[in-house]
Design a protein around this motif. Sequence first.
Motif, PDB file in Angstrom:
ATOM      1  N   LEU A 256      34.147   1.963  30.121  1.00 17.45           N
ATOM      2  CA  LEU A 256      33.449   1.744  28.864  1.00 17.45           C
ATOM      3  C   LEU A 256      32.071   1.153  29.133  1.00 17.45           C
ATOM      4  O   LEU A 256      31.921   0.224  29.925  1.00 17.45           O
ATOM      5  CB  LEU A 256      34.270   0.783  27.994  1.00 17.45           C
ATOM      6  CG  LEU A 256      33.770   0.516  26.592  1.00 17.45           C
ATOM      7  CD1 LEU A 256      33.776   1.793  25.761  1.00 17.45           C
ATOM      8  CD2 LEU A 256      34.630  -0.547  25.940  1.00 17.45           C
ATOM      9  N   ARG A 257      31.056   1.702  28.452  1.00 14.47           N
ATOM     10  CA  ARG A 257      29.695   1.188  28.557  1.00 14.47           C
ATOM     11  C   ARG A 257      29.237   0.835  27.145  1.00 14.47           C
ATOM     12  O   ARG A 257      29.415   1.637  26.219  1.00 14.47           O
ATOM     13  CB  ARG A 257      28.739   2.228  29.133  1.00 14.47           C
ATOM     14  CG  ARG A 257      29.152   2.836  30.466  1.00 14.47           C
ATOM     15  CD  ARG A 257      28.719   1.961  31.618  1.00 14.47           C
ATOM     16  NE  ARG A 257      28.721   2.605  32.911  1.00 14.47           N
ATOM     17  CZ  ARG A 257      29.784   2.975  33.600  1.00 14.47           C
ATOM     18  NH1 ARG A 257      30.974   2.829  33.070  1.00 14.47           N
ATOM     19  NH2 ARG A 257      29.692   3.502  34.805  1.00 14.47           N
ATOM     20  N   THR A 258      28.636  -0.329  26.979  1.00 14.99           N
ATOM     21  CA  THR A 258      28.162  -0.762  25.667  1.00 14.99           C
ATOM     22  C   THR A 258      26.727  -1.277  25.737  1.00 14.99           C
ATOM     23  O   THR A 258      26.446  -2.409  25.365  1.00 14.99           O
ATOM     24  CB  THR A 258      29.086  -1.854  25.083  1.00 14.99           C
ATOM     25  OG1 THR A 258      29.126  -2.952  26.000  1.00 14.99           O
ATOM     26  CG2 THR A 258      30.482  -1.342  24.821  1.00 14.99           C
ATOM     27  N   PRO A 259      25.797  -0.451  26.183  1.00 16.25           N
ATOM     28  CA  PRO A 259      24.404  -0.922  26.252  1.00 16.25           C
ATOM     29  C   PRO A 259      23.821  -1.090  24.852  1.00 16.25           C
ATOM     30  O   PRO A 259      24.188  -0.362  23.921  1.00 16.25           O
ATOM     31  CB  PRO A 259      23.692   0.196  27.012  1.00 16.25           C
ATOM     32  CG  PRO A 259      24.484   1.420  26.692  1.00 16.25           C
ATOM     33  CD  PRO A 259      25.917   0.945  26.593  1.00 16.25           C
ATOM     34  N   ALA A 260      22.936  -2.041  24.700  1.00 21.83           N
ATOM     35  CA  ALA A 260      22.256  -2.233  23.417  1.00 21.83           C
ATOM     36  C   ALA A 260      21.352  -1.041  23.117  1.00 21.83           C
ATOM     37  O   ALA A 260      21.120  -0.699  21.967  1.00 21.83           O
ATOM     38  CB  ALA A 260      21.453  -3.524  23.440  1.00 21.83           C
ATOM     39  N   SER A 261      20.857  -0.396  24.179  1.00 25.31           N
ATOM     40  CA  SER A 261      19.972   0.751  24.032  1.00 25.31           C
ATOM     41  C   SER A 261      20.062   1.610  25.292  1.00 25.31           C
ATOM     42  O   SER A 261      20.332   1.105  26.375  1.00 25.31           O
ATOM     43  CB  SER A 261      18.531   0.277  23.839  1.00 25.31           C
ATOM     44  OG  SER A 261      17.640   1.367  23.902  1.00 25.31           O
ATOM     45  N   LEU A 262      19.826   2.896  25.122  1.00 23.28           N
ATOM     46  CA  LEU A 262      19.765   3.802  26.280  1.00 23.28           C
ATOM     47  C   LEU A 262      18.318   4.088  26.682  1.00 23.28           C
ATOM     48  O   LEU A 262      18.072   4.908  27.554  1.00 23.28           O
ATOM     49  CB  LEU A 262      20.476   5.117  25.965  1.00 23.28           C
ATOM     50  CG  LEU A 262      21.988   5.022  25.840  1.00 23.28           C
ATOM     51  CD1 LEU A 262      22.559   6.352  25.377  1.00 23.28           C
ATOM     52  CD2 LEU A 262      22.599   4.616  27.162  1.00 23.28           C
TER      53      LEU A 262
END
Length: 83
Positions: free
Chosen positions: A59-65
Motif C-alpha cells: 500500500l502506498r499513500t503519498p500526499a501527491s504523485l
Amino acid sequence: MRLAFFGSAGFAIPALEALVAAGHEIAAVYTQPPKAAGRGMALTPNPLARRAAELGLPLRTPASLKGREAQDEFATLDLDAAV
C-alpha cells in the motif's frame, strides 16, 4: 500482468478483487492517506486501503504523485500497466 491500482472509495474494491482473482500481480495499491475521523480524531484508512491490507498487497499513500520522490518510486515498480 504486473499492475499498480489507484483508488480510494469503496466502489473500487470489486475491481481490485477481480484483478487479484484473475491472477494479476498487484505491485502497489495507491490511495489517499488516512484521514482523521470520529470523536478521537484517529487516523482512519479508507475502505480500499483496508481491503488492500487484508489482501496483503503493498500500500502506498503519498500526499501527491507530483513530487520527484513519488515519481521515482513509481518508476521503480516496473509495471505493465496502471489501473
